[in-house]
Design a protein around this motif. Structure first.
Motif, mmCIF file in Angstrom:
data_model
loop_
_atom_site.group_PDB
_atom_site.id
_atom_site.type_symbol
_atom_site.label_atom_id
_atom_site.label_comp_id
_atom_site.label_asym_id
_atom_site.label_seq_id
_atom_site.Cartn_x
_atom_site.Cartn_y
_atom_site.Cartn_z
ATOM 1 N N GLU A 168 38.462 46.752 30.761
ATOM 2 C CA GLU A 168 39.238 45.684 31.418
ATOM 3 C C GLU A 168 38.670 45.376 32.797
ATOM 4 O OE1 GLU A 168 43.319 46.867 31.474
ATOM 5 O OE2 GLU A 168 43.482 46.953 29.275
ATOM 6 N N CYS A 169 38.346 46.438 33.553
ATOM 7 C CA CYS A 169 37.796 46.225 34.905
ATOM 8 C C CYS A 169 36.432 45.555 34.865
ATOM 9 C CB CYS A 169 37.715 47.563 35.646
ATOM 10 S SG CYS A 169 39.323 48.199 36.154
ATOM 11 N N TYR A 170 35.570 46.008 33.961
ATOM 12 C CA TYR A 170 34.238 45.394 33.863
ATOM 13 C C TYR A 170 34.350 43.934 33.421
ATOM 14 C CZ TYR A 170 32.381 50.189 34.096
ATOM 15 O OH TYR A 170 32.065 51.470 34.470
ATOM 16 N N THR A 171 35.323 43.664 32.551
ATOM 17 C CA THR A 171 35.551 42.283 32.102
ATOM 18 C C THR A 171 35.967 41.407 33.280
ATOM 19 O OG1 THR A 171 36.184 43.051 29.901
ATOM 20 C CG2 THR A 171 36.869 40.826 30.515
ATOM 21 N N SER A 172 36.857 41.920 34.119
ATOM 22 C CA SER A 172 37.279 41.169 35.313
ATOM 23 C C SER A 172 36.091 40.925 36.229
ATOM 24 C CB SER A 172 38.371 41.949 36.061
ATOM 25 O OG SER A 172 39.535 42.060 35.265
ATOM 26 N N PRO A 187 34.561 36.083 45.740
ATOM 27 C CA PRO A 187 34.439 36.417 44.316
ATOM 28 C C PRO A 187 33.459 37.562 44.058
ATOM 29 C CG PRO A 187 34.481 34.056 44.600
ATOM 30 C CD PRO A 187 34.408 34.634 45.986
ATOM 31 N N TYR A 188 32.356 37.575 44.794
ATOM 32 C CA TYR A 188 31.354 38.621 44.581
ATOM 33 C C TYR A 188 31.904 39.993 44.976
ATOM 34 C CZ TYR A 188 27.117 41.405 45.082
ATOM 35 O OH TYR A 188 26.180 42.400 44.991
ATOM 36 N N ILE A 189 32.578 40.062 46.135
ATOM 37 C CA ILE A 189 33.155 41.337 46.597
ATOM 38 C C ILE A 189 34.212 41.809 45.618
ATOM 39 C CG2 ILE A 189 34.526 42.418 48.413
ATOM 40 C CD1 ILE A 189 31.649 41.993 49.189
ATOM 41 N N LYS A 190 35.014 40.875 45.124
ATOM 42 C CA LYS A 190 36.052 41.236 44.141
ATOM 43 C C LYS A 190 35.406 41.819 42.870
ATOM 44 C CE LYS A 190 40.000 38.161 44.840
ATOM 45 N NZ LYS A 190 40.751 37.056 44.216
ATOM 46 N N ALA A 191 34.330 41.159 42.433
ATOM 47 C CA ALA A 191 33.641 41.621 41.226
ATOM 48 C C ALA A 191 33.097 43.035 41.408
ATOM 49 C CB ALA A 191 32.498 40.658 40.871
ATOM 50 N N LYS A 192 32.509 43.295 42.594
ATOM 51 C CA LYS A 192 31.970 44.633 42.874
ATOM 52 C C LYS A 192 33.090 45.657 42.888
ATOM 53 C CE LYS A 192 28.326 45.474 45.097
ATOM 54 N NZ LYS A 192 27.079 46.201 44.825
ATOM 55 N N ILE A 229 34.728 37.143 37.287
ATOM 56 C CA ILE A 229 34.828 36.703 38.696
ATOM 57 C C ILE A 229 33.457 36.472 39.325
ATOM 58 C CG2 ILE A 229 35.557 37.452 41.013
ATOM 59 C CD1 ILE A 229 37.885 38.924 39.639
ATOM 60 N N CYS A 230 32.478 37.255 38.950
ATOM 61 C CA CYS A 230 31.174 37.244 39.641
ATOM 62 C C CYS A 230 30.490 35.877 39.540
ATOM 63 C CB CYS A 230 30.277 38.314 39.035
ATOM 64 S SG CYS A 230 28.734 38.546 39.968
ATOM 65 N N PRO A 231 30.037 35.330 40.652
ATOM 66 C CA PRO A 231 29.300 34.057 40.637
ATOM 67 C C PRO A 231 28.003 34.192 39.831
ATOM 68 C CG PRO A 231 30.025 34.581 42.861
ATOM 69 C CD PRO A 231 30.265 35.806 42.039
ATOM 70 N N PRO A 232 27.612 33.171 39.104
ATOM 71 C CA PRO A 232 26.466 33.260 38.185
ATOM 72 C C PRO A 232 25.128 33.540 38.862
ATOM 73 C CG PRO A 232 27.238 30.988 38.368
ATOM 74 C CD PRO A 232 28.273 31.848 39.034
ATOM 75 N N GLU A 233 25.022 33.241 40.181
ATOM 76 C CA GLU A 233 23.732 33.467 40.839
ATOM 77 C C GLU A 233 23.421 34.953 41.053
ATOM 78 O OE1 GLU A 233 26.625 32.213 44.207
ATOM 79 O OE2 GLU A 233 26.246 31.717 42.091
ATOM 80 N N TYR A 234 24.439 35.815 40.921
ATOM 81 C CA TYR A 234 24.216 37.258 41.081
ATOM 82 C C TYR A 234 23.792 37.853 39.723
ATOM 83 C CZ TYR A 234 26.323 36.807 45.683
ATOM 84 O OH TYR A 234 26.598 36.442 46.985
ATOM 85 N N VAL A 235 22.608 37.474 39.320
ATOM 86 C CA VAL A 235 22.122 37.776 37.962
ATOM 87 C C VAL A 235 22.019 39.280 37.712
ATOM 88 C CG1 VAL A 235 20.167 37.512 36.384
ATOM 89 C CG2 VAL A 235 20.898 35.589 37.806
#
Length: 499
Positions: free
Chosen positions: A35-39, A10-15, A43-49
């Protein structure tokens, strides 16, 4: 499309969505970037503050380009919630608040940005100054419209009248004072009683007695309108003052000196209304009526000074002096402006001429406190501190009721000796002498804020606001008060030490 060779956490996808959003942003495709920033955010896990804060900040930048300012505020607020000292997000939110005219929130954000940045960024500082001025004007206008009229101190009124050498009313007052005879004041009424009130500085009775003369359409009605208009001007009642002064101009068979004095005061009111061109037109009308009236050029010179038209200011001051060499206010102001010209144009001859001029005025008018006071200020700017202190003392001896002497002596102690204790003693003496000493409160408040005593600074700025008489003064003082409040709030919120 996401690279299939990279593990799709999920983190890699978010990046990856963020990177794609950045590319679209640079291409100007802001809708698709959103749209991309929203995705990325979804997706980004909450711990990646920190990453989430960046995604929200980036989406806010895209929304900014789409002029969706509420969305900018929502996203930057989330970014600041995730990263408490995110200067970039705070600044973007400040700009969005400015766009939707939420100026108070804008000021709080941009002040925090300046403080977090250490007051280094020119763009941040310019925005703070711009918003402060705009917000201060709005609040000053609202406050002024609700403010109860009140007279300034007797000292202020006295010095105001001294600035006119050809005021027909004050000439009548001087004649009244010089007549050595017993008077039955109970027999006086209307304008005749006004003259007595002015002679005795019983200013509270001036407007009521002007009303009597005006309501009965007495023989001195033009003079009564001039005096009432003047006192309403001193109380900051601009519209009412203009009404009286314009009424006077509409009358026939009015003495030229009365009409000219009226036009000068209308010009002064137009300046307060920021109608500079109209003010100059009124001064021109006065000049057309009485070309050799020294008062016109002294007061028009002060308007030119406010407009930063220094050369024209000096010419008018010189003309005022040439028309009436025995007008100490004009002579003192001329020398002061001459010194300012010398500073502006780096002209040592002008500065020397100004200093020499003050010495000549002292010989000619040894008891003119205004000249001594202005000379002391110039000496301070020349860093002739010991001599400056001697002249401030002399000004205080000549006019022991002038609190501004003590304010300037306090400022001098800071400039000269860095003596905070003596400075505070002089400044506190000023506000003890005159509880309407706006300059004293303002100076004390500024020092307290610089020393980190924000609470005390706020109290003093509020007292200065309470003592103000014009909308222009209020706007200036509110800018100080609002700046101090915004700094106090930012200091508390972000744990920033001040002082």
């Amino acid at each position: 499309m996401i690279n299939k060779n990279v593990p799709e956490t999920p983190y890699i996808k978010a990046k990856a969505f963020k990177d794609k959003g950045n590319k679209l942003f640079k291409e100007g495709q802001f809708d698709k970037a959103v749209e991309c920033y929203t995705s990325a955010i979804e997706i980004c896990p909450p711990e990646y503050v920190d990453d989430l804060a960046t995604f929200h900040q980036n989406r806010a930048a895209a929304y900014e380009n789409l002029k969706n300012f509420q969305a900018v505020i929502d996203d930057t607020s989330k970014a600041v919630e995730l990263n408490g000292r995110y200067v970039k997000a705070l600044y973007r939110r400040a700009k969005a608040y400015e766009e939707i005219k939420e100026l108070q929130k804008c000021l709080e954000d941009v002040t925090a940005v300046c403080m977090l940045d250490g007051f280094q960024n020119e763009a941040y500082l310019k925005m703070t100054d711009k918003v402060l001025k705009e917000l201060s004007k709005v609040i000053a206008k609202e406050t002024f419209s609700k403010q109860e009229p009140r007279l300034p101190s007797k000292h202020f009124a006295r010095h105001y009248f001294i600035s006119f050498s050809e005021d027909p009313v004050m000439k009548s007052v001087e004649e009244y004072k010089n007549v050595k005879q017993d008077r039955n004041v109970s027999e006086l009424s209307g304008y005749r009683l006004v003259i007595h009130n002015l002679a005795e500085e019983d200013f509270e009775q001036v407007i009521p007695n002007c009303n009597v003369e005006i309501e009965r359409s007495g023989p001195d009605m033009p003079e009564a309108l001039l005096v009432r208009g003047t006192f309403k001007l001193l109380q900051g009642q601009i519209e009412d003052s203009l009404k009286d002064l314009n009424h006077l101009l509409s009358l026939e068979s009015v003495d030229v000196k009365v009409r000219v004095n009226c036009l000068i005061k209308i010009g002064t009111l137009k300046v307060q209304m920021e109608k500079m061109d109209e003010a100059l037109q009124d001064f021109q009308k006065a000049s057309d009526l009485d070309l050799n009236n020294a008062d016109i050029y002294l007061h028009r010179g002060q308007v030119y000074l406010l407009m930063d038209r220094i050369d024209e200011c000096l010419k008018d001051m010189e003309k005022s002096c040439s028309l009436n060499p025995n007008f100490p206010s004009a002579c003192a102001q001329k020398c002061y402006i001459q010194y300012r010209c010398g500073l502006n144009f780096n002209d040592e001859n002008q500065k020397k001429a100004a200093l020499s001029g003050f010495e000549q005025i002292e010989k000619k008018f040894p008891n003119c406190s205004e000249s001594i006071f202005l000379y002391a200020q110039v000496l301070s700017e020349c860093e002739q501190y010991e001599k400056s202190e001697a002249y401030f003392k002399k000004a205080g001896e000549l006019d022991p009721n002038d609190p501004n002497v003590y304010v300037h002596r306090g400022i001098l102690m800071l400039q000269w000796k860095r003596d905070m204790s003596s400075a505070m003693e002089f400044l506190n003496k000023a506000i003890e002498m005159d509880d309407k000493c706006q300059f004293g409160y303002e100076t004390l408040g500024t020092i307290e804020v610089q020393n980190g005593n924000l609470k005390r600074g706020l109290e003093l700025f509020q007292k200065a606001v309470d003592a103000a008489h014009t909308e222009t003064e209020l706007a200036h003082l509110y800018s100080l008060l609002l700046a101090a409040k915004a700094q106090a709030k930012a200091a508390e919120h972000f744990g920033i030490h001040i002082g």
